[in-house]
Design a protein around this motif. Sequence first.
Motif, PDB file in Angstrom:
ATOM      1  N   UNK A  15       0.828  -1.205   0.000  1.00 20.67           N
ATOM      2  CA  UNK A  15       0.000   0.000   0.000  1.00 20.67           C
ATOM      3  C   UNK A  15       0.860   1.252   0.000  1.00 20.67           C
ATOM      4  N   UNK A  16       0.345   2.311   0.598  1.00 20.97           N
ATOM      5  CA  UNK A  16       1.067   3.585   0.635  1.00 20.97           C
ATOM      6  C   UNK A  16       2.391   3.458   1.381  1.00 20.97           C
ATOM      7  N   UNK A  17       2.498   2.498   2.292  1.00 24.61           N
ATOM      8  CA  UNK A  17       3.742   2.288   3.029  1.00 24.61           C
ATOM      9  C   UNK A  17       4.890   1.921   2.101  1.00 24.61           C
ATOM     10  N   UNK A  18       4.577   1.337   0.951  1.00 27.63           N
ATOM     11  CA  UNK A  18       5.585   1.001  -0.043  1.00 27.63           C
ATOM     12  C   UNK A  18       5.507   1.897  -1.253  1.00 27.63           C
ATOM     13  N   UNK A  19       4.921   3.083  -1.088  1.00 27.99           N
ATOM     14  CA  UNK A  19       4.710   4.002  -2.201  1.00 27.99           C
ATOM     15  C   UNK A  19       5.994   4.487  -2.834  1.00 27.99           C
ATOM     16  N   UNK A  20       5.884   4.927  -4.090  1.00 33.38           N
ATOM     17  CA  UNK A  20       7.044   5.364  -4.848  1.00 33.38           C
ATOM     18  C   UNK A  20       7.713   6.605  -4.312  1.00 33.38           C
ATOM     19  N   UNK A  21       7.070   7.331  -3.396  1.00 36.24           N
ATOM     20  CA  UNK A  21       7.659   8.533  -2.826  1.00 36.24           C
ATOM     21  C   UNK A  21       8.205   8.350  -1.430  1.00 36.24           C
ATOM     22  N   UNK A  22       8.230   7.106  -0.942  1.00 41.10           N
ATOM     23  CA  UNK A  22       8.722   6.825   0.403  1.00 41.10           C
ATOM     24  C   UNK A  22      10.257   6.804   0.439  1.00 41.10           C
TER      25      UNK A  22
END
Length: 690
Positions: free
Chosen positions: A507-514
Amino acid sequence: MIKLTVNGRFVEVEDGATLLDATREAGVYVPTLCYYPRLPSHAVCRMCLVDVKGEKTPQPSCVTKAKDGDIIDTDSESLQAFRKTDAEWLLARHPNDCMQCEVNGSCKFQNLVNDFQLEDHWEKIPRGSQAHPEHKLTDHTSPSIWQDLSKCIECGLCVEACGDSGQQQHVIGFAERGSGRMPVTVFDKPLSETNCISCGQCTLVCPVGALIETPHWHDVLHTLDSHRRISAVQVAPATRIAISEEFGMKPGTVSTGRMINALRQIGFDYVFDTNFAADLTIMEEATEFLTRFKEQKNLPLFTSCCPAWVNWLEINRPDLLTHLSTTKSPQQMHGALTKRGAFAHSLGAEFTEGKTEPYVVSIMPCTAKKDESVRPGVSGDLDHVLTTRELARMIKARGIPFSALPEDGKFDNPLGESTGAGQIFGASGGVMEAVVRTASHFIGKEDSMPLDWHQLRGVVKDVKTAEIPGVGKVAICNGIAAAQRMLKTEAWRDEFVAIEVMSCVGGCLGGGGEPKSMDPLILEKRMHSIYEIDKGSPRRRSYENQDIQKLYATELDKPNSPQAHALLHTHYAARHSKRLLLMQFLDCVDRRDGETAGKLFHPQGVWSTASVFGDVQGVENVAELINSKLPPRQYGPSYQRHKMANAADIEDLTVVTPNGERCRFTMELETLQEGNTSKAFILSLAREVL
């Protein structure tokens, strides 16, 4: 377990571990450039070569399996000399512009240059191939991702992340051989003209600055420094956890208060929580789902919070757009409320009268959120979108000692209050779990259903399911590749009543902006913290949010009401369609952006306005009408938009105007060639009042 020694240190590793795993278990540093823990290794960079007793040649530690009794040396003179020479060769093909590079200070190759104190010993070798000038080095056409292949080191990680081992989009692939080898897009198209969904996984794995998120933080800092506008920022749930890693803190460290204090020091007047809008999203989406369920229409419902997933549907399966929830994502809901809701009214007469608007920024773990913020129908509700990595650069640029800040910062209200359900939006499965929690209340079964749906959680690249008593079966697609596999058959249509898709694994936890992390368990650590925050929240269902209840009582009436639809819902269009061109044109009209509107027209294009302005021909005349003859644009609560009458009918060109009038458009297109791509332009556009 396998027992071996590394530089004289005895270590034990699991069966199947590599020599690189063993060196890390021993605490020994071995440099890598082409290695990423969640992608296959191909030993391209050769930086991780180690000596293995009994082997005639050094072995690439990233792909060589450890064997019982191995004796490993990592720092012999020959190895050190090879690494230095290897790095010097890469430096000869790399620009010396670290001072201007977006990844300055967090570039793995820059670290090697510093470690070895490398100098330019060889003449610079330009990237690319004279025989193939079509392979462009620089591409800034995408609203989400910038490409500068002059910095590429040919590690291949972007190809893997976009290919079979990752997102399975295959937008990027290698072309040529030898010194001309480089990762290019399909048919060398600009990224914006490809099937890229803007997920940004290529930017997450790139060890240098060849692929980065489109940078906005410079503009944000300049605006904040001037203090000429009232500013507000919203922060996504995943960001408050991952930001800690950028400052050397333990993965999974929750830094909500530190982050809020840092944002205030940077210069934001108001700091809001995107989780507030996540709770609001659940109220709208749960109601929308139950309405569809009652009518047995357009089921299963697809969640719409992930913009990369929305992009994928519009590009690849526009026939399924009717299944997509019309509910805006939390980012776009929050932006609309901040600029056009009661908050804007509270700022003074100029804001209430539509003469000005607050400067609104969002901070997201996702590169596709940049793309989402400029979609027709929502464009302008956010001024800029930053990634978690960009927030870290901004904090560092202002010299703020993040890890030393107190953890006592509080969000501003009312757009900062949230529940645990809003927090778990950051994890794969969290949206569906939050929907179930509130939907169970709406149907009077919250006491008989659990709060925690563990079967929907986790970071495995797969489809997870759960049976909701009295409702049906729901599914979670953890990663866009999982969604693609599911949609290959038609079984999902009858098996599920609702489906959540998050394009990035985790999910967002593995997002491209992390933050970029080499920890193979980083997603698990971040996810653990997400659910711990939820577990400790006094309210864990979205409908329990008191400020959400007040919002409906004072502004929105009830979930899915006409007032709520006007502010909180959106519409979709197939890519490269007449409907999308119309939506883009009307968006330009609403924002009074005549220049961009004109660029959508053929040089001889005609706009039949069905108004006192008559027929308008030519790009310049279209732009002049919009810029000079239409009434000036209003801002804030006074800003009104055209809306498509049907949210997802890919052929319907019926529109509801800002004053409530219904009209139908007819359109003719003509395709022109621009470089190596063809593009459709409006040849004629006619409006008929219904």
